[in-house]
Design an enzyme around this catalytic site. Sequence first.
Site, mmCIF file in Angstrom:
data_model
loop_
_atom_site.group_PDB
_atom_site.id
_atom_site.type_symbol
_atom_site.label_atom_id
_atom_site.label_comp_id
_atom_site.label_asym_id
_atom_site.label_seq_id
_atom_site.Cartn_x
_atom_site.Cartn_y
_atom_site.Cartn_z
ATOM 1 N N HIS B 93 -53.959 42.774 9.255
ATOM 2 C CA HIS B 93 -54.641 43.981 8.807
ATOM 3 C C HIS B 93 -54.549 45.088 9.846
ATOM 4 O O HIS B 93 -54.283 46.242 9.524
ATOM 5 C CB HIS B 93 -56.097 43.602 8.536
ATOM 6 C CG HIS B 93 -56.943 44.731 8.096
ATOM 7 N ND1 HIS B 93 -56.579 45.596 7.099
ATOM 8 C CD2 HIS B 93 -58.156 45.129 8.525
ATOM 9 C CE1 HIS B 93 -57.540 46.473 6.924
ATOM 10 N NE2 HIS B 93 -58.500 46.223 7.781
ATOM 11 N N HIS B 139 -59.312 47.132 -0.845
ATOM 12 C CA HIS B 139 -60.465 46.301 -0.498
ATOM 13 C C HIS B 139 -60.507 45.133 -1.466
ATOM 14 O O HIS B 139 -61.500 44.904 -2.161
ATOM 15 C CB HIS B 139 -61.754 47.131 -0.554
ATOM 16 C CG HIS B 139 -62.633 46.881 0.625
ATOM 17 N ND1 HIS B 139 -63.991 46.950 0.590
ATOM 18 C CD2 HIS B 139 -62.321 46.535 1.899
ATOM 19 C CE1 HIS B 139 -64.484 46.675 1.780
ATOM 20 N NE2 HIS B 139 -63.495 46.420 2.586
#
Lengths: 222, 769
Positions: B93, B139
Amino acid sequence: MKAAVITFPGSNCDRDLAVALEKAGAEVVRVWHKDTDLPQGVDVVGVPGGFSFGDYLRCGAIAARSPIAPAVINHAQRGGFVLGVCNGFQVLTETGLLPGALMRNSGLKFVCKPVQLRVETTDSAFTSEWSVGDTPVIPVAHHDGNYTADAETLARLKGEDRIAFTYVQNPNGSMADIAGVLSENRRVLGMMPHPERAVDAAQGGADGSVLFRSLLGALTTA
Amino acid sequence: MPATYALVVRHPPLIRFRVRRLNRPFSRWPPSRMTGATGTPDTGTQMEEPKITEDLIAAHGLKPDEYARILEIIGRDPTFTELGIFSAMWNEHCSYKSSKKWLRTLPTSGPQVICGPGENAGVVDIGDGQAVVFKMESHNHPSYIEPYQGAATGVGGILRDVFTMGARPIAAMNALSFGEPSHPKTRQLVSGVVEGIGGYGNAFGVPNVGGEVRFHRAYNGNCLVNAFAAGLADADKIFYSAASGVGMPVVYLGAKTGRDGVGGATMASAEFDDTIEEKRPTVQVGDPFTEKRLLEACLELMASGAVISIQDMGAAGLTCSAVEMGDKGDLGIRLDLDRVPCRETGMTAYEMMLSESQERMLMVLRPEKEAEAKAIFDKWDLDFAIVGETIPEDRFLILHGNEVKADLPLKALSGTAPEYDRPYVETPEAQPLAEVPEVDPIEGLKSLISSPNYAHKGWVWEQYDHMVMADTIRRPGMGAGVVRVHGTDKALAFTSDVTPRYVKANPFEGGKQAVAEAYRNLTAVGALPLATTDNLNFGNPEKPEIMGQFVGAIRGIGAACAALDMPIVSGNVSLYNETDGQPILPTPTIGAVGLLRSIDEMIAGQPEEGMVALLLGETRGHLGQSALLAEHFGREDGDAPHVDLITERLNGEFIRAHRNLITACTDLADGGLALAAFEMAAAAGIGITLNVSGTGALFGEDQGRYLLACTTAHADALLAAAAEEGNVILSAVGNFGGTTVGFADAADAAAPLAELSGIYRSAFAKAVA
C-alpha cells in the site's frame, strides 16, 4: 436589506445562502456561532443548512444552545425576520422559535432531489410574490425532514395559515405534507427545501429566487 | 502485510516515480540517547514489548528477505516499534513495491500539469491562475468488512488528500463494484456502502456528482469502493509535503489518536479468507464533523502563512506522514510521543506510530506564527500540539517517556523500500466469439434495463447530496457531472469509467477503453479532457497471470492517456483483491476531469419532439464481451472491442468544434446504440424511433461513438460539416418524438416509453434494495 448568515461548525450551506441573498440584492454579513451579538441593523438572519455539530445528539439541538442563539431569539422576538433552511429549520424548532420537530425521514434514507412544492400562503414576506397554489421546484437534501407536531399544533398551523409550503409528493413522511412553516408573527420561516440551490437557471431552475425577491421587496418597501 | 493497498485512508506518496538512494551513510549510530551495550534502543521497563520472532515478522507481512534487508540497513535487530514502522512503510500500500516499475511508464506530464503523481493529489491548471486538485483512491477491504465505516472513511481520506494541498473540495464521485445481486452479502454491502458514502460526504458538504455501480459474481467476496475527490485552489497557493528548515516545529492537528486501525495494515494487506469477520475491529470510524472543521481550520491556517509543509495522516498515520515530510525535504524528524494528543490512556509508541485514527494532519510550522496558528485551531475546537521538530541528520527519532523507541535512518524507510519486478504472463488472446442469435430489440433492451447494472441509479445518488455548494450544473444520472467553478463562468466535468469485462478479455484494449470512455463522457458534455487519475484494482500480483493483467492494462492506459492528452496526475493501486484464491475482474478505474471555459460551452439540452438522432463513429457490430451478451444470454465470450485512439480523438474534436449545433449528446458504451438512445429518450421523457436494425448494429459496442440530438437544420449542418471534413463518420439514425421506443425496420418492435421507463427506474431498487 442587511442579512446576517450564521455559521456553526458543520454548517455547509452558509456560503450558498449568503450567495443567494447577495444575488437578490442584500448586504450580507457572516456571523460566527461563538459571537454573542448580531451586527447592527440586521433585518434578516439566515440560519443555513448543513450538519451543525455533526447532527450529534439531535439535529440542531447543540446549535440552538450556541452563544449566538440568544441573539437570534431576541432578534425574532423584536420582530426581526429569520429564515432557517434545512438544518436551519431544525435549529429554529430546537430554539422554540418554530413549533414541531423534524424526525428521521420515513424512508430512513437521506434524500436529495428536486421536489415540487405547493405555496400555501402568500401572507408572509417570504412568499408574497407567489400565488397560493403555485408549484415551484426546489431541491431537498436531508435525512431528518419528517415534520412532526401534535394534533393541536397542526390544527393551529392550519387555522392560522402558517403552513408556508407543502410537498406535492411527500419525500419524507412529513405530517400534512408540510415543507415549511411560519411563526405566529409570520416573520420566522423554517423550510426543509433549499431555495438557495435554485436561484439561477444554470442550477436547473430558479424558482427559489422568488423567495429571496419577495423578502427583499418586503424589506425595501417596509 | 505484504499486501496492499487499501487499508486505511490514504497513504502518502502515491506513485513514486523516482526512487531515492540513501544519500547519507548511516554513520551516526549509535545515537547519543541510546542506552545499553548492544546499541539497541532501550525498550523500557514499564512496557514489556514483544520479542522479535519469526512469527512476529511474518505477522507484520515482512518476507524473510525483506527482514534481512532491515538488518542490513540498521546493522542490528529492530525494536518492536521499529519493526512496526518498517512494515508500515514497506507494505504494498505504501511502497508500491509490485507496481512501481510499471507505474513509471505512464505519461504524467503536459503543459496543463502543475503537479503529477507523488504528492497527495495531482494538480492541473484550469486557467486564470486557478487549479483543480484531484485523486481517486480505493477503500475496498475495509468496506467489505464494515461497509458503512469502510466507505465513509474512504471518502474522508480522499477529501483530506485534496484539502491537504490547499484546495477546497468541490466534487466527489464513487465507483462501486459489488457481487451478484443474489449473493447473500450484496444487499447489505450496497446499502451500507451507499449510506457510508452519503453519511460522510453529505455532512462534510461536497457534492457527489457521478460514479459507477456494477455487479458481477467476481466481486462476491471482495467489493470495490473507489472514491474520487476534486478541489479548487489558486495555482500559486498549492501546499506540498516537503519539510524545509532545521529546528522547525512539527505540529499535530485535528482529532486525537486512538488505537483504531493499528491492525488495519495487516488486514488490508492480505487476501481474504473465512476469518474475515474477525477483522471488523480493524476498520476505522469516521467523523465527518471533525473533517469539516479540519478543512476549514486548515484552509484558514494556510491563508495565514503559517504552513511550511503539511501532510495528512492516512495509512500508517504518524509514521508515513512524518517520514514523507522528512524524506521530501531531505531532513530528519524527531517526534516526542508524550505530546501526541491521545484519546486513550496508556498507548504505546508502537500503537501511536501505527494508529490510523481519522481526521488528523501533520504540519511543519513557521515558528513565529505559532500563536496565530493555535488560535485558528482553538476557534474550531481541534487539537493543536507541537510534537517534534525537523533535524538536520538523516534520522527518524521517536521518543516516548524519555526513552528512545525508534532510531532509524529516515531516507532508508521510504527510499530503500523493496521493489519487485514480478514475473508475468501476457493474457492470451481471447477465443473468437461464438455465434450470437439475433434478438428482438425490445427484448434485448428490457434485458439490459431490468438489470441493476444498466438500470437507473437514482436509488444510489439520491442518497448523496449532489447539489451542496450550489454550483452543480449537471447532476448525476447520465455521463459526466458538471460543477461550476465558484464565482466564475467556467466549469469542470467529472467522470469515472472502466469496463472490467473488457479488461479481463484483453487487458491492453480494456485499459485503453477505460480512458477512451472517460474522454468520451467528458466530450459529450462539451468539455475538453484535461487529466486523469487511476485507481488500479487487481488480484494477487504474485500470480503471473494477474500481473499480466496489470501490465497489459497499464500499457493500454498509458497509450490512451498519451494519445488523448490526458496525463495521469495521481492514482492508487489496490492489489490482493482475492477471496479464497478467486480474483476480482481486473478493474482499473479511470477518473477524469475536463474543462469548460464557459458554461455556455456545455452541451446541456434534452432532445425535443421532431429532433434528429445522429450517430457519430463507425458501427461494425462488435458483440464480444458486450452487455447484451452478459445480460441477455449470460455469456462473456469473445474479444473486447478495440479502440482506435486516432478516431477517438478526431470524433471528440468534432463534437467540441460543433457543440453549438448539438442539443444533447451521449457516448455509446455498454449496450451500444439501443441503450444510449433509450437513456437519452427516458431522460427527456420523449419517444424515439431508430431506423437501424440488426443485433450487432443496435447492441454492438464498437468504440469511439456518440449519439447526438439536434434540430433538423443543425443535423443538416453537422452532416455537411462531417462530409466536408472527411475524417468522421456521421449518419442520421432516427428521430425523437412520440411516446414509444421503436425500431422502424421491425414493425412490431416498439414499446411504450412509459413502460420501459418504469422498468428502468425501478429495477435497481428491486434487485438490491
